[in-house]
Write a protein that holds these residues in place. Structure first.
Motif, PDB file in Angstrom:
ATOM      1  N   THR A 149       0.835  -1.208   0.000  1.00  0.00           N
ATOM      2  CA  THR A 149       0.000   0.000   0.000  1.00  0.00           C
ATOM      3  C   THR A 149       0.873   1.263   0.000  1.00  0.00           C
ATOM      4  O   THR A 149       0.731   2.118  -0.871  1.00  0.00           O
ATOM      5  N   THR A 150       1.769   1.365   0.948  1.00  0.00           N
ATOM      6  CA  THR A 150       2.621   2.553   0.998  1.00  0.00           C
ATOM      7  C   THR A 150       3.587   2.575  -0.185  1.00  0.00           C
ATOM      8  O   THR A 150       3.879   3.643  -0.733  1.00  0.00           O
ATOM      9  N   MET A 151       4.073   1.381  -0.583  1.00  0.00           N
ATOM     10  CA  MET A 151       4.973   1.316  -1.740  1.00  0.00           C
ATOM     11  C   MET A 151       4.295   1.904  -2.974  1.00  0.00           C
ATOM     12  O   MET A 151       4.906   2.683  -3.728  1.00  0.00           O
ATOM     13  N   ALA A 152       3.024   1.540  -3.209  1.00  0.00           N
ATOM     14  CA  ALA A 152       2.318   2.006  -4.391  1.00  0.00           C
ATOM     15  C   ALA A 152       2.099   3.517  -4.339  1.00  0.00           C
ATOM     16  O   ALA A 152       2.320   4.223  -5.324  1.00  0.00           O
ATOM     17  N   LEU A 153       1.683   3.998  -3.180  1.00  0.00           N
ATOM     18  CA  LEU A 153       1.343   5.421  -3.080  1.00  0.00           C
ATOM     19  C   LEU A 153       2.580   6.309  -3.149  1.00  0.00           C
ATOM     20  O   LEU A 153       2.514   7.441  -3.637  1.00  0.00           O
ATOM     21  N   GLU A 154       3.710   5.802  -2.651  1.00  0.00           N
ATOM     22  CA  GLU A 154       4.907   6.653  -2.589  1.00  0.00           C
ATOM     23  C   GLU A 154       5.805   6.494  -3.806  1.00  0.00           C
ATOM     24  O   GLU A 154       6.579   7.403  -4.117  1.00  0.00           O
TER      25      GLU A 154
END
Lengths: 196, 196
Positions: free
Chosen positions: B72-77
């Motif tokens: 989740t954070t990987m995709a958004l960042e």
DNA sequence: CCACTTCTGGAACGATCGCTGTAGAATTCG
DNA sequence: CGAATTCTACAGCGATCGTTCCAGAAGTGG
């Protein structure tokens, strides 16, 4: 034939209260104590009138499907086009999932998510209902494709899965406290994905 | 300073097994007995190492966020545009929610849906995490609007709510047995709703 | 009034819940 | 080898779970 002592409670209103309790907390998390307090009757009366907790839940689900969840079949059967059917489905869900007077979200979606090994059949019961709803949605979309409302290469199963996911997501957002306006925006966004 | 008897189990693997158990059945429906059997340790060892059931769950959630939910954070960042970020988010969710080796769906979404009155704080803990994720999604979309990737009148909150609902729906479908291909189709359909 | 039937109220059943107390095994330090 | 420390195994704690039993109350038919 003698008659016996009459009931001190109304079965329909008691079932309605049980429905609300199951709707809010789910099957396993709703104890008999909570049910008897909500229904205003004792455990003996509950078991005499409804059998056991499992049977009471099934009766509550049936009442739910014929009451608050009527909008699903109404939307799918009453609309002139598939697109209109899905729009009515999502708009009505946004209203019902946030309506006052009962817990937010959908009982069929959320009441048996966390199940103990001893109540897996409850999970299966609701999953079957969800599968039926998704199949009805698929058929309505397929009918729209046949009626040339949308491109013939449209994947009815994929589109039905998407809108089934949207409904489940709207139920979850409602349980997290989203308002009717927010859910209606979600419905609008989802309808923007309609093919053609 | 004397050392004492060493542990007969590895804390990380035991926590991983607890995570899998909570992931599958949810907080309330996962008993201490189930946990001890899954972790391969006794109740005394569990309480000595992790405190109580509540603390063990929080530790499992932390491990989940730093492990399976990293996407989740990987995709958004990591994505160059908001649209690319959301696409990576949904595609990765389709993969993770149906990956073998662990229960289907998302623990943060499904592990505390049906809560007893005594564990409402567990429900709140996961709801807070969901709210944080939705806020991060809103901010990423807002950044895309500021970068003129999409029309300035775009409603970032509504769009984030829609994709948050899509994620919750995908998790639900996965728990109902949907395959990776189905979830990826759902992701594709949801991305068709992207504005502009 | 009495016999009969059905429902109510409350206690109590066995099972399971999360959790703990206790005795002993396994290790290091002196 | 003890002394000290920490873990393990198992029994058992009080509380709650779903469910049942039983005495008594509230009706109808004779």
């Amino acid at each position: 034939m003698t008659q016996g002592r009459p009931r001190a409670f109304d079965g329909e209103t008691a079932l309605e209260q049980a429905l609300l309790a199951f709707w809010q907390h789910g099957y396993d998390a709703t104890s008999i104590t909570v049910l008897t307090e909500a229904m205003g009757i004792n455990a003996s009366s509950l078991y005499a009138a409804f059998g056991d907790k499992r049977s009471l839940f099934t009766a509550a689900v049936r009442r739910y499907l014929q009451g608050p969840a009527r909008f699903t079949t109404m939307a799918l059967e009453g609309a002139p086009t598939a697109r209109e059917a899905v729009e009515r489905l999502l708009r009505a869900a946004a209203v019902t999932y946030t309506a006052p007077g009962h817990p937010p979200g959908c009982l069929v979606i959320s009441a048996a998510t966390n199940c103990t090994p001893g109540s897996l059949d409850v999970q299966a019961e609701l999953r079957d209902i969800r599968a039926q709803g998704r199949q009805a949605l698929t058929q309505r979309i397929t009918a729209g494709i046949v009626a040339r409302e949308m491109p013939p290469e449209t994947d009815a199963h994929a589109l039905a899965a998407f809108y089934a996911a949207t409904l489940q997501g709207m139920s979850g957002l409602a349980r997290d406290g989203s308002t009717h306006a927010e859910l209606d925006h979600v419905a609008t966004a989802a309808l923007a994905a309609w093919p053609g």
